[in-house]
Design a protein around this motif. Structure first.
Motif, PDB file in Angstrom:
ATOM      1  N   GLU A 146      32.104  45.547  52.802  1.00 49.99           N
ATOM      2  CA  GLU A 146      31.119  46.190  53.683  1.00 49.99           C
ATOM      3  C   GLU A 146      29.773  45.473  53.620  1.00 49.99           C
ATOM      4  O   GLU A 146      29.077  45.329  54.620  1.00 49.99           O
ATOM      5  CB  GLU A 146      30.958  47.649  53.283  1.00 49.99           C
ATOM      6  N   TYR A 147      29.401  45.039  52.406  1.00 49.10           N
ATOM      7  CA  TYR A 147      28.126  44.355  52.193  1.00 49.10           C
ATOM      8  C   TYR A 147      28.383  43.038  51.466  1.00 49.10           C
ATOM      9  O   TYR A 147      29.228  42.969  50.588  1.00 49.10           O
ATOM     10  CB  TYR A 147      27.174  45.226  51.370  1.00 49.10           C
ATOM     11  N   SER A 148      27.614  42.014  51.801  1.00 52.93           N
ATOM     12  CA  SER A 148      27.799  40.706  51.178  1.00 52.93           C
ATOM     13  C   SER A 148      27.218  40.697  49.767  1.00 52.93           C
ATOM     14  O   SER A 148      26.501  41.628  49.366  1.00 52.93           O
ATOM     15  CB  SER A 148      27.121  39.619  52.016  1.00 52.93           C
ATOM     16  N   GLU A 190      33.273  38.832  36.637  1.00 57.47           N
ATOM     17  CA  GLU A 190      34.409  38.115  36.050  1.00 57.47           C
ATOM     18  C   GLU A 190      35.747  38.580  36.624  1.00 57.47           C
ATOM     19  O   GLU A 190      36.568  37.754  37.027  1.00 57.47           O
ATOM     20  CB  GLU A 190      34.402  38.297  34.528  1.00 57.47           C
ATOM     21  N   VAL A 191      35.987  39.877  36.649  1.00 58.17           N
ATOM     22  CA  VAL A 191      37.279  40.388  37.124  1.00 58.17           C
ATOM     23  C   VAL A 191      37.412  40.239  38.639  1.00 58.17           C
ATOM     24  O   VAL A 191      38.430  39.766  39.140  1.00 58.17           O
ATOM     25  CB  VAL A 191      37.467  41.867  36.711  1.00 58.17           C
ATOM     26  N   CYS A 192      36.358  40.633  39.368  1.00 57.22           N
ATOM     27  CA  CYS A 192      36.411  40.558  40.834  1.00 57.22           C
ATOM     28  C   CYS A 192      35.930  39.214  41.372  1.00 57.22           C
ATOM     29  O   CYS A 192      36.206  38.883  42.532  1.00 57.22           O
ATOM     30  CB  CYS A 192      35.580  41.681  41.444  1.00 57.22           C
ATOM     31  N   GLY A 193      35.212  38.453  40.566  1.00 60.41           N
ATOM     32  CA  GLY A 193      34.804  37.112  40.977  1.00 60.41           C
ATOM     33  C   GLY A 193      33.548  37.028  41.809  1.00 60.41           C
ATOM     34  O   GLY A 193      33.246  35.969  42.376  1.00 60.41           O
ATOM     35  N   GLN A 203      37.597  49.437  44.371  1.00 58.95           N
ATOM     36  CA  GLN A 203      36.354  50.018  44.887  1.00 58.95           C
ATOM     37  C   GLN A 203      35.280  48.946  45.062  1.00 58.95           C
ATOM     38  O   GLN A 203      34.541  48.945  46.055  1.00 58.95           O
ATOM     39  CB  GLN A 203      35.851  51.109  43.937  1.00 58.95           C
ATOM     40  N   ILE A 204      35.175  48.052  44.100  1.00 56.97           N
ATOM     41  CA  ILE A 204      34.190  46.972  44.180  1.00 56.97           C
ATOM     42  C   ILE A 204      34.499  46.067  45.369  1.00 56.97           C
ATOM     43  O   ILE A 204      33.606  45.681  46.133  1.00 56.97           O
ATOM     44  CB  ILE A 204      34.154  46.167  42.870  1.00 56.97           C
ATOM     45  N   ASP A 205      35.771  45.719  45.548  1.00 50.43           N
ATOM     46  CA  ASP A 205      36.168  44.880  46.678  1.00 50.43           C
ATOM     47  C   ASP A 205      35.849  45.553  48.005  1.00 50.43           C
ATOM     48  O   ASP A 205      35.384  44.908  48.952  1.00 50.43           O
ATOM     49  CB  ASP A 205      37.664  44.566  46.601  1.00 50.43           C
TER      50      ASP A 205
END
Length: 356
Positions: free
Chosen positions: A33-35, A58-61, A26-28
């Motif tokens: 969609e948005y920077s 941390e997890v998604c970077g 979901q975060i990705d």
């Protein structure tokens, strides 16, 4: 995209590792969609937003996503200090002082839903929906089994202090809306459906992601309907539970603010070590966790739910932060409020009937 209650319950039953993967997705999707410069993490310094920040950065970077801390003046001092240990955090504050907000808006008790109801009933000409609701009737004036629970709160109509949910609007919602309008950034929130009926309703309506207003074709009616809102947002932890948050912090050995104490397994003696603490591999699925200190933090003075545990929150505050306790009781006038609640809510009930 809206989901059903059945779908929510299914998601809440997933093992934590699968929930982490789903939240990451979901975060990705939101960050595609948005920077990173167009979004922000809503960071209260509490345990939920601590996990959210770890997931995003941390997890998604996405390490460059700004975290926004809303300093309402009434957080635990340890929360405010904890927030300062993180990089790239912007602090915003309400426009009014706490004393002015309370003077203008009154107290949010016993919940936002009921506080809003009581405020409506105190108007010279109370709206019909409020009269029906407080008398246990549905919007059409018919008996409602669910709404019987509101009848016991009739006593609040004549309470000698202001009651509304507007303190949260002035203290939290308006400053955030003002900041979002100024920056154009969209929030990533750590809100979870199991925290309240209102948050569950919001999650069922939109799921984890909202990308502004869109049209969706309803095959049953043959019409296009508007879904979403003018406020794009992500709730990547919307289907998590309180225990998921505690387990995630426990397994990942994340630091948390001092008022929570430590996170231990239910049944474990405080201070007792186990194999996981010394590095032994283990599977925590199915384990139940708790904090040794505060269960939730937030506003120290907030009276929501205080009648349910004998005002334990304020008794602890008196022991741990006596000066802040005195400020709440005397400067904000909360001593009289809590005394009235004790006499009229905790110690007795009212049978008063409100009529049109």
């Amino acid at each position: 995209m809206s989901i059903t209650k059945k779908e929510l319950l299914e998601r809440q039953s997933w093992p934590l590792w699968y929930k982490v993967d789903w939240s990451k997705m979901q975060i990705d999707m939101f960050l595609r969609e948005y920077s990173e410069k167009e979004v922000y993490i809503s960071f209260s310094g509490g345990k939920d937003s601590r996990v959210l920040t770890h997931l995003v950065r941390e997890v998604c970077g996405y390490r460059n996503v700004t975290a926004v801390f809303l300093d309402t003046w009434m957080e635990y001092p340890e929360i405010r200090q904890f927030v300062k240990t993180f990089d790239n955090v912007e602090t915003i504050k309400p426009d009014k002082s706490m004393k002015q907000i309370i003077a203008d808006c009154g107290w949010n008790f016993p919940s936002k839903d009921i506080a809003e109801l009581i405020e409506a009933l105190r108007k010279p000409n109370p709206p019909k929906w409020a009269i029906n609701k407080i008398n246990g009737l549905d919007k059409n004036g018919n008996y409602s089994e669910y709404r019987q629970m509101y009848k016991k709160w009739k006593v609040l109509v004549d309470a000698p202090f202001k009651i509304s949910r507007k303190c949260c609007q002035e203290m939290k919602e308006k400053p955030v809306q003002k900041w979002e309008k100024k920056t154009g950034k969209h929030p990533i929130l750590g809100l979870m459906a199991d925290e309240s009926a209102n948050r569950e309703k919001a999650y069922l309506k939109s799921g984890c992601l909202t990308f502004g207003k869109t049209k969706e074709y309803d095959v049953e009616t043959g019409e296009w309907i508007i879904i979403g809102s003018d406020r794009p947002m992500a709730r990547p932890m919307g289907f998590w539970t309180e225990n998921d948050v505690l387990q995630y912090i426990y397994e990942n050995k994340l630091s948390i603010a001092a008022p929570y104490g430590d996170i231990i397994e239910v049944g474990q003696i405080e201070g007792q070590m186990n194999l996981f603490d010394v590095g032994a591999a283990r599977n925590c699925e199915g384990c139940k966790f708790r904090t040794t200190g505060e269960q939730r933090t937030g506003c120290m003075f907030c009276p929501v739910g205080c009648h349910l545990d004998g005002f334990a929150k304020f008794k602890r505050l008196k022991q741990t932060h006596p000066k802040l306790y005195e400020y709440c009781m005397d400067e904000l006038g909360e001593r009289e409020v809590l005394s009235w609640i004790d006499r009229n809510i905790v110690q007795k009930s009212s049978e008063k009937i409100i009529v049109a």
